[in-house]
Design a protein around this motif. Sequence first.
Motif: not given
Length: 194
Positions: A13-21, A66-75, A88-95, A97-98
């Motif tokens: 399940v961690l390998d699935k891409p994050l949905s966009k939009g 959330v950090l663990e998931l985003l770092c694994h999937r995106d970075k 910047s990561f919190v302001h843009s990417t985390v915000w 996604v949430l």
Amino acid sequence: MIGVGKIKQYSNVLDKPLSKGKQEVSLSAFAFLFSELVQYNQAQVDNIAELERRLEDAGYAVGARVLELLCHRDKGNRRETRLLGILSFVHSTVWKVLFGKVADSLEKGTEHEDEYMISEKELLVNRFISIPKDMGTFNCGAFVAGIVRGVLDSAGFPAVVTAHFVPMEGQQRPRTTILIKFAEEVLRREARLG
């Protein structure tokens, strides 16, 4: 065969891409669940400060995950090492996604070198909450402050994170500002890195 595409199978399940939009959870379901979280914690405490602390603790657990998931999937399991990078990561990417969008603003404090602010005109957790008169200073943004603190602590940037209402001229509801005050060790490390 022409026109027949392969469907990619994910083993984890961690390998699935994050949905966009597309929102994964309906807004009404989230509002109901969050309302129940607030009511449950409200029944367990005697004052507003304790209620906000409990909401912040609940948010902290979400932020760490959330950090663990985003770092694994995106970075590719890489994390930010610089102060402005993690902000910047919190302001843009985390915000995004949430809450489905980038935060309204990210600002550096004018009075203190170690303070930053993320402001949101209408924070999702405050949108459907009506606060009784006897709980006048209560801010559900403490949950989001906990998420931000969880992300920052897990990334190695310990900070005190609090949520505040800031009145806006001409607006009925105040905006919510998440105030981030970094620990001294973070500033020393940043100065060393140059």
